[in-house]
Design an enzyme around this catalytic site. Structure first.
Site, mmCIF file in Angstrom:
data_model
loop_
_atom_site.group_PDB
_atom_site.id
_atom_site.type_symbol
_atom_site.label_atom_id
_atom_site.label_comp_id
_atom_site.label_asym_id
_atom_site.label_seq_id
_atom_site.Cartn_x
_atom_site.Cartn_y
_atom_site.Cartn_z
ATOM 1 C CE LYS A 161 66.439 36.048 32.494
ATOM 2 N NZ LYS A 161 66.797 35.624 31.328
ATOM 3 C CD GLU A 245 65.492 37.345 40.313
ATOM 4 O OE1 GLU A 245 66.693 37.331 40.536
ATOM 5 O OE2 GLU A 245 65.612 38.801 39.182
ATOM 6 C CG ASN A 280 57.471 40.647 32.428
ATOM 7 O OD1 ASN A 280 57.364 41.936 33.398
ATOM 8 N ND2 ASN A 280 56.136 39.531 32.430
ATOM 9 C CD GLU A 320 67.175 43.833 29.879
ATOM 10 O OE1 GLU A 320 66.488 43.711 30.682
ATOM 11 O OE2 GLU A 320 66.781 44.505 28.901
ATOM 12 C CD GLU A 333 67.283 39.460 31.056
ATOM 13 O OE1 GLU A 333 67.005 38.290 30.773
ATOM 14 O OE2 GLU A 333 66.371 40.481 30.080
ATOM 15 C CG ASN A 335 68.956 41.648 27.033
ATOM 16 O OD1 ASN A 335 69.005 40.950 27.092
ATOM 17 N ND2 ASN A 335 68.482 42.978 27.191
ATOM 18 C CG PHE A 393 47.422 46.948 28.306
ATOM 19 C CD1 PHE A 393 46.987 47.849 28.625
ATOM 20 C CD2 PHE A 393 47.240 45.881 29.511
ATOM 21 C CE1 PHE A 393 46.617 48.621 29.471
ATOM 22 C CE2 PHE A 393 46.678 46.337 30.688
ATOM 23 C CZ PHE A 393 46.091 47.601 31.070
#
Length: 665
Positions: A161, A245, A280, A320, A333, A335, A393
């Site tokens: 990253k 960040e 996430n 993304e 990022e 993928n 969830f």
């Protein structure tokens, strides 16, 4: 005395199963448009034999395209996956080790040995496992085996990253403000966070899938987030480096699918909206997004292609972005693999992305220009998990799948799955059961079909998340397109509790349950359509019932009128009609003109029946212990208040469905 019908409403009470078969990736039609309608040229030679270094639904998905391209396939599997569907579908299958992924699906030495033994010419890694492992790609190249994906340079550059963010900046891609280096310790993390300004996102440099990520709103949370993120990053990726960040509050998660070849050509295949997430991790995706205008879509697409060209990318990949309320977008990022949610892109473009990856890997140039890439209609994908949606969830559930029926009779439905009836959902692997995709000429049609498909999805054996998925896609905010990555915690601040029945829905449910009970009573009096005791024909045509629903008991009066029932609930009369095929797990009924699909979950010897209808309400409890599965935390909840009498497990133990863990008194 009134008969008593015990009624349990919703998917939580349901037990469910799933299978994968030749209907994998079933194409569905919208006039002449297919979910993906790629042309397979038998004269375009690629590979004779391809190994899939993966399992489950993605392995099955790759095998389907290989069959159409005339490519023989090799499956790998762990010992517990010996009878898995992807193993049955492949032309050859070889065991690579025991159940733990580190000893099987991540066992590079064993996989390389299988490649040599079977003489596979190429390897498709799917997603997860070794799909973004540069060492695996390097070893394949050294053996002269083609990796169906980008080269090692692109995997390295985009997999880190920190490096990917620097490359994105140099390629003029919008990036999130933050610290571009590696954070050394908690003190430095606090200093950097103060310079950037709270809130900040702390995340693993080598991370993905939501692991190793924490949001910090102050110094204390930054120190705690640094500690937890570094530990989780080391556990998940073997790399504890972190970056920090600026956290974009209330964003959308929108990604661009790209496709590039080895000849310098690159395309963007429109966007996917992936904002509905928990921890996430994506839950519901769609293409296109309701939020993007053509100008923003083009700008995002062009920046995604610029990044791909900057690293000489060749294959399918995804860039993304986080998008704020003003349509400002920031690189998140890239993928370097096929995404889980790729089917929605295939639906609206007509491309088979697996085929395109194989063609590119063989060295063929892209067959399309940017102007050729359409947005035809709308597609929605729901990730169906063996999870309990009432716990954070969705926390993984394990067990044996006992019954499964795909909703393929619903128009324009595609199901990508890799499990069959009788399969075990184990602690060792991701609990995804399938990807349910619906297509429509517009978003409203796609969502209507998704609602119908979820209602018609018969799954028994483990707890599942269909009730949550259904609630999301019918929620007014979702229907209006008013979503962000905070959708679930905003809509359900106290956790998901199931569908809250409105008064008219409660009456519909009571009327349906009572009608079902009477239909069962009438059926029990007959055998093959003939009265069991013909000389004593029953003329009963009315019943007084008592229906248990939640904490309430409701009196219901039922009278039979031909093939329909007249049911009185709360002083109101409802007309209920249906075929009443009691051998089927699905029952289609019409209540005063409203069509509903219900599922008959169980019926005990005394006649008590449980059915599924729109959702359910569950009780709250106190967390009493935590299980780890696939590096995710799984909480267990006490059903009642009590004192812990005994604990029958210890940290590190592997536990199964039904194992006694904690006793309360």
């Amino acid at each position: 005395m009134a008969a008593v019908l015990l009624l349990r409403c919703g998917a939580r009470g349901g037990r469910w199963a799933l299978r994968e078969c030749e209907t994998l990736s079933r194409r569905c039609l919208k006039t002449s448009h297919k979910l993906y309608s790629a042309v397979y040229d038998p004269n375009e030679k690629t590979f004779e034999k391809l190994l899939i270094a993966n399992r489950g639904e993605i392995a099955c998905r790759v095998i389907k395209t290989c069959r159409k391209m005339g490519i023989k396939t090799v499956a790998i599997h762990s010992d517990v996956d010996a009878n898995a569907v992807h193993v049955k579908m492949a032309d050859e299958a070889v065991c690579v080790g025991p159940a733990p992924t580190s000893k099987s699906y991540l066992n590079m030495d064993a996989i390389m040995e299988v490649i040599k033994k079977t003489r596979a010419q190429a390897v498709h890694p799917g997603y997860g496992f070794l799909s973004e492992n540069k060492e695996f790609a390097r070893r394949l190249a050294a053996e002269g085996v083609t990796f169906i994906g980008p080269d090692t340079h692109a995997i390295q550059a985009m997999g880190d990253k920190i490096e990917s963010k620097l490359l994105a900046k140099n390629a003029k891609v919008n990036t999130i403000p933050g610290f571009d280096g590696v954070v050394k310790d908690a003190d430095e993390a606090v200093r950097i966070a103060r310079e950037i300004g709270y809130p900040v996102m702390i995340k693993a440099s080598a991370g993905g899938g939501g692991k190793g990520m924490r949001i910090a709103w102050d110094d204390e949370e930054t120190r705690e987030g640094f500690r937890f993120s570094s530990q989780e990053a080391a556990s998940s990726f073997g790399d504890d480096r972190l970056l920090i960040e600026k956290f974009i509050d209330n964003p959308r998660h929108i990604e661009i699918q790209i496709l590039a070849d080895k000849h310098g050509n690159a395309l963007w295949l429109n966007e996917r909206e992936c904002s509905i997430q928990r921890r996430n991790q994506k839950v519901v995706e769609e293409a296109p997004s309701t939020f993007l205008d053509p100008e923003t879509r083009r700008a995002m697409g062009e920046q995604a292609v610029a990044l791909a060209k900057a690293v000489k990318y060749s294959s399918a990949g995804t860039v993304e972005f986080l998008v704020d309320s003003s349509k400002n977008f920031y690189f998140l990022e890239m993928n370097t693999r096929l995404q889980v949610e790729h089917p929605v892109t295939e639906c609206i473009t007509g491309l088979d992305l697996v085929q395109e990856m194989i063609r590119v890997a063989k060295g063929y140039p892209l067959r399309h220009k940017q102007a050729d890439i359409p947005i035809n209609g709308w597609a929605v994908e729901c990730r169906v998990y063996a999870e309990d949606p009432y716990k954070s969830f969705g926390l993984p559930s394990i067990g044996k799948l006992s019954q499964y029926q795909e909703p393929l009779h619903v128009p324009s439905v595609r199901v990508d799955s890799g499990i069959e009836q009788g399969s075990d959902i184990s602690i060792y692997y991701d609990p995804m059961i399938s990807k349910l995709i619906t297509y429509g000429s517009n978003r409203a049609e796609a969502l209507r079909r998704m609602e119908e498909a979820l209602d018609n999805y018969v799954i028994r054996g483990v707890t599942h998340n269909i009730s949550l998925l259904r609630e999301v896609i019918i929620h007014p905010r979702f229907v209006q397109g008013d979503i962000s990555t905070k959708f679930l915690p905003e809509i359900y601040p106290d956790g998901f509790k199931g569908h809250k029945l409105k008064d008219h829905e409660r009456r519909e449910l009571l009327a349906t349950a009572a009608s079902l009970y009477v239909a069962e009573q009438l059926r029990s009096q007959r055998f093959l359509g003939t009265p069991r005791i013909p000389i004593t024909k029953s003329k009963r045509s009315s019943w007084e019932l008592s229906v248990n629903l939640g904490d309430g008991i409701y009196p219901v009066a039922v009278s039979k009128d031909g093939s329909s029932f007249s049911v009185e609930v709360d002083g109101m009369k409802l007309n209920v009609t249906g075929e009443w095929n009691l051998a089927s797990p699905l029952l289609s009924v019409t209540i005063d003109g409203t069509q509903r699909t219900i599922q008959r979950l169980s019926r005990d010897a005394s006649g008590n029946t449980s059915i599924q209808f729109l959702g359910t309400v569950v009780s709250e409890g106190q967390e009493i212990c935590v299980i780890e599965a696939m590096k995710m935390q799984n909480s267990m909840i006490a059903a009642k208040t009590g004192k812990v009498k005994a604990v029958h497990c210890k940290a590190g133990d592997t536990v199964g469905e039904g194992d006694l863990l904690v006793e309360l008194e």
